[in-house]
Design a protein around this motif. Structure first.
Motif: not given
Length: 351
Positions: A117-137
């Motif tokens: 799922a992370a590969e499909i959505l381009g989330l692999v580099p973000l797997l270790g982050r918390l939600p507060k460290e992410l943009s809305g998208g």
């Protein structure tokens, strides 16, 4: 994957009927969007499919199972909300894997599904982050990833892009459409934004006051709206609607102007009707009818003109740049083959 069938469904809160006898079939692998103004019942209908609202009357099937009395967890659906609903103390990977852990999946299976799922959505580099460290998208992609790992039969989206800014909404529209093309899973999506519906859906369901006004492919609804409500709701800027009467020589608008129609008036249609024409279906013509310019809005790629035609306000959209100022007269001609006629009493399409 599975089809979804809604038969005679109604929803009542107290004495108020929110959903009024909806019949709808969604094919296996289809992307269907429920669209309509606020309060039309689209989110209520989605929540009944999900099992979050009881059905007052009627039946809903997912695949070959009637799910009226099944709890949400047993319907094999995944729902994506507008507010993301992420656990703030969990990383992206933990948010995506949580439902699998609760269902007793093994670590290897969880790892594989989260990675896919992370590969499909381009989330692999973000797997270790918390939600507060992410943009809305990015947060919305995590919410989608959490749904993907469950491998559901049906995805349900409840206005998932409404909290994003305009640029991000355009980007996420593309990503959701690409996701559907890749997964080919049945998707039912709710929005009040008709541009979202037009650009993403295989079919659009237009709801108004709990009633299905029309179901069809995006361009079918755009080109042949079933009634005035659909004509006014689908399309931006909205279709121009002019009052007048239909005669053998054309449509006589208020103010004595005659506008062309594709076919001459037949006896059942003659008389008081409403004439609909989309803003982009006018051309500049020396033989056209006079329109008094009120406001000119150039955007670079096109020019939008608010004008007065026979005492009625209209919007005209020119794909080219034109020189016009408020107070001037433009002679414009509607394309007869693109004009629409509606019954003045019922609002139903005549031609």
């Amino acid at each position: 994957m599975a089809s979804v069938n809604i038969r005679g469904v109604e929803k009542t809160f107290g004495t108020e009927r929110i959903i009024r006898g909806v019949d709808l079939g969604v094919a296996d692998g289809e992307f269907v969007i429920l669209v309509g103004p606020s309060g039309c019942g689209k989110s209520t209908l989605l929540r009944m499919i999900a099992g979050l609202e009881d059905i007052t009357v009627g039946e809903i099937s997912i695949g070959d199972r009637v799910v009226n009395h099944l709890p949400p967890a047993e319907r094999d659906i995944a729902m994506v909300f507008q507010n993301y609903a992420l656990y703030p103390h969990m990383t992206v990977a933990q948010n995506m894997s949580f439902s699998l852990e609760m269902n007793g999946a093994g670590k290897e299976e969880i790892g594989q599904k989260v990675q896919r799922a992370a590969e499909i959505l381009g989330l692999v580099p973000l797997l270790g982050r918390l939600p507060k460290e992410l943009s809305g998208g990015q947060r919305q992609r995590v919410a989608m990833g959490r749904a993907i790992v469950r491998d559901p039969k049906v995805f349900l989206f409840d206005e998932p892009l409404s909290n994003l800014d305009a640029k991000l909404r355009v980007q996420m529209r593309t990503e959701i459409k690409a996701l559907h093309q890749r997964l080919r899973t049945t998707m039912i999506y709710v929005t009040h934004d008709q541009v979202e519906a037009m650009t993403m859906a295989d079919r659009i369901v237009v709801l108004h006051d709990g009633v299905v006004e029309q179901v069809g492919a995006p361009l079918e609804l755009y080109d042949r709206p079933a009634n005035l409500f659909v004509a006014g709701f689908i399309g931006s800027p909205a279709m121009n609607i002019l009052k007048g009467t239909l005669h053998a020589d054309g449509f006589h608008a208020e103010g004595g102007l005659v506008l062309p129609v594709a076919k001459p008036a037949s006896p059942p249609q003659a008389g008081a009707v409403l004439y609909g024409v989309r803003p982009e279906h006018f051309t500049l013509s020396d033989t056209g009818v006079p329109a008094l310019v009120k406001i000119v809005e150039p955007t670079g790629s096109e020019t939008q003109v608010i004008a007065e035609l026979g005492g009625q306000a209209i919007t005209v959209l020119f794909r080219e740049r034109i020189e016009a100022r408020p107070g001037e007269i433009l002679h414009i001609a509607p394309l007869a083959e693109r004009a629409h006629l509606f019954d003045a009493a019922s609002g139903l399409r005549l031609a």
